[in-house]
Motif scaffolding. Structure first.
Motif, PDB file in Angstrom:
ATOM      1  N   ALA A   1      15.961  -4.074 -39.425  1.00 25.38           N
ATOM      2  CA  ALA A   1      16.090  -2.930 -38.356  1.00 25.38           C
ATOM      3  C   ALA A   1      17.099  -1.782 -39.011  1.00 25.38           C
ATOM      4  O   ALA A   1      16.957  -0.713 -38.775  1.00 25.38           O
ATOM      5  CB  ALA A   1      16.422  -3.729 -37.150  1.00 25.38           C
TER       6      ALA A   1
ATOM      7  N   ARG B   1      10.679  -8.645 -32.189  1.00 25.54           N
ATOM      8  CA  ARG B   1      11.007  -7.885 -30.800  1.00 25.54           C
ATOM      9  C   ARG B   1      10.111  -8.367 -29.653  1.00 25.54           C
ATOM     10  O   ARG B   1      10.672  -8.827 -28.607  1.00 25.54           O
ATOM     11  CB  ARG B   1      11.122  -6.442 -30.825  1.00 25.54           C
ATOM     12  CG  ARG B   1      11.482  -5.679 -29.703  1.00 25.54           C
ATOM     13  CD  ARG B   1      11.503  -4.137 -29.843  1.00 25.54           C
ATOM     14  NE  ARG B   1      12.640  -3.748 -30.708  1.00 25.54           N
ATOM     15  CZ  ARG B   1      12.542  -2.761 -31.488  1.00 25.54           C
ATOM     16  NH1 ARG B   1      11.700  -1.983 -31.505  1.00 25.54           N
ATOM     17  NH2 ARG B   1      13.379  -2.447 -32.271  1.00 25.54           N
TER      18      ARG B   1
ATOM     19  N   SER C   1      12.872 -15.324 -34.808  1.00 19.81           N
ATOM     20  CA  SER C   1      12.657 -14.633 -36.044  1.00 19.81           C
ATOM     21  C   SER C   1      11.974 -15.688 -37.179  1.00 19.81           C
ATOM     22  O   SER C   1      11.424 -15.450 -38.065  1.00 19.81           O
ATOM     23  CB  SER C   1      14.029 -13.912 -36.528  1.00 19.81           C
ATOM     24  OG  SER C   1      14.975 -14.689 -36.796  1.00 19.81           O
TER      25      SER C   1
ATOM     26  N   ILE D   1       9.242  -6.775 -37.793  1.00 13.37           N
ATOM     27  CA  ILE D   1      10.352  -6.277 -36.852  1.00 13.37           C
ATOM     28  C   ILE D   1       9.788  -6.157 -35.378  1.00 13.37           C
ATOM     29  O   ILE D   1      10.359  -6.549 -34.336  1.00 13.37           O
ATOM     30  CB  ILE D   1      11.036  -4.796 -37.254  1.00 13.37           C
ATOM     31  CG1 ILE D   1      11.859  -4.827 -38.490  1.00 13.37           C
ATOM     32  CG2 ILE D   1      11.847  -4.206 -35.972  1.00 13.37           C
ATOM     33  CD1 ILE D   1      12.288  -3.799 -39.105  1.00 13.37           C
TER      34      ILE D   1
ATOM     35  N   ARG E   1      15.530   0.232 -41.384  1.00 14.56           N
ATOM     36  CA  ARG E   1      14.416   1.030 -41.044  1.00 14.56           C
ATOM     37  C   ARG E   1      15.352   2.318 -40.073  1.00 14.56           C
ATOM     38  O   ARG E   1      14.847   3.438 -40.352  1.00 14.56           O
ATOM     39  CB  ARG E   1      13.831   0.380 -39.886  1.00 14.56           C
ATOM     40  CG  ARG E   1      12.725   1.146 -39.119  1.00 14.56           C
ATOM     41  CD  ARG E   1      12.274   0.439 -37.815  1.00 14.56           C
ATOM     42  NE  ARG E   1      13.266   0.527 -37.039  1.00 14.56           N
ATOM     43  CZ  ARG E   1      13.558  -0.374 -35.874  1.00 14.56           C
ATOM     44  NH1 ARG E   1      12.299  -1.259 -35.459  1.00 14.56           N
ATOM     45  NH2 ARG E   1      14.601  -0.319 -35.189  1.00 14.56           N
TER      46      ARG E   1
ATOM     47  N   VAL F   1      16.370 -10.265 -40.153  1.00 15.09           N
ATOM     48  CA  VAL F   1      15.690  -9.291 -39.305  1.00 15.09           C
ATOM     49  C   VAL F   1      16.655  -8.077 -38.972  1.00 15.09           C
ATOM     50  O   VAL F   1      16.036  -7.050 -38.838  1.00 15.09           O
ATOM     51  CB  VAL F   1      15.147  -9.951 -37.977  1.00 15.09           C
ATOM     52  CG1 VAL F   1      14.613  -8.928 -36.892  1.00 15.09           C
ATOM     53  CG2 VAL F   1      14.227 -11.034 -38.306  1.00 15.09           C
ATOM     54  N   THR F   2      17.821  -8.430 -38.608  1.00 17.91           N
ATOM     55  CA  THR F   2      18.872  -7.032 -38.100  1.00 17.91           C
ATOM     56  C   THR F   2      19.020  -6.416 -39.736  1.00 17.91           C
ATOM     57  O   THR F   2      19.206  -5.283 -39.428  1.00 17.91           O
ATOM     58  CB  THR F   2      20.182  -7.863 -37.991  1.00 17.91           C
ATOM     59  OG1 THR F   2      20.083  -8.868 -36.995  1.00 17.91           O
ATOM     60  CG2 THR F   2      21.196  -6.855 -37.850  1.00 17.91           C
TER      61      THR F   2
END
Length: 150
Positions: free
Chosen positions: A45, A109, A31, A105, A48, A41-42
């Motif tokens: 997510a 990934r 990341s 994201i 989202r 980033v978590t």
């Protein structure tokens, strides 16, 4: 290996933990190419997955304080990755990811998957089969504790 004694859970935990932590650390590094921490980033997510989530609920889901989440959300807003929208009731503000965040994201990934796949390619078929056999038990480790019948 009929009758073989299963490994001691404490000994297995002592061997598994550092390996697991190292893999997690390596995946988190992917990341950084986007100028984000793994925690950010978590958060993206999670937002989202829960569009319109409030800061307090996000803090609860992530298991951190609301002030900490507020600081992270402000940083993500300044980076153009999160927006705040007034909810219909007018009393709350909901968080949403931007299209740019969706791209980040997905890219993170993809980088993480590529990192892991490259290392898995170094293993032979028997080793890959052994890892595949651990997936379901590892998933069970992450399940919530069963209710106490007593």
């Amino acid at each position: 290996m009929a009758g073989a004694k299963p490994p001691d859970p404490l000994e297995l935990a002592n061997e598994l933990r550092p390996v697991w932590l190292r893999v997690a650390r390596e995946l988190r590094r992917e990341s950084h190419a986007f100028g984000l921490t793994a925690s950010q980033v978590t958060l993206l997510a999670t937002i989202r997955e829960h569009p319109g989530i409030g800061v307090r609920k996000l803090a609860t889901l992530e298991g951190v304080s609301a002030p900490n989440i507020s600081t992270q959300v402000r940083r993500l807003e300044r980076a153009g990755l999160v927006t705040r929208e007034q909810l219909a009731d007018g009393r709350r503000v909901g968080l949403h990811v931007t299209p740019e965040a969706l791209g980040v994201i997905q890219s993170v990934r993809s980088r993480r998957t590529a990192w892991l796949a490259e290392r898995l390619r170094r293993l032979d078929g028997a080793e890959l089969t052994a890892i595949e056999a651990t997936l379901e038990p590892l998933r069970r480790l992450l399940e919530d504790d069963p209710p106490d019948p007593g």
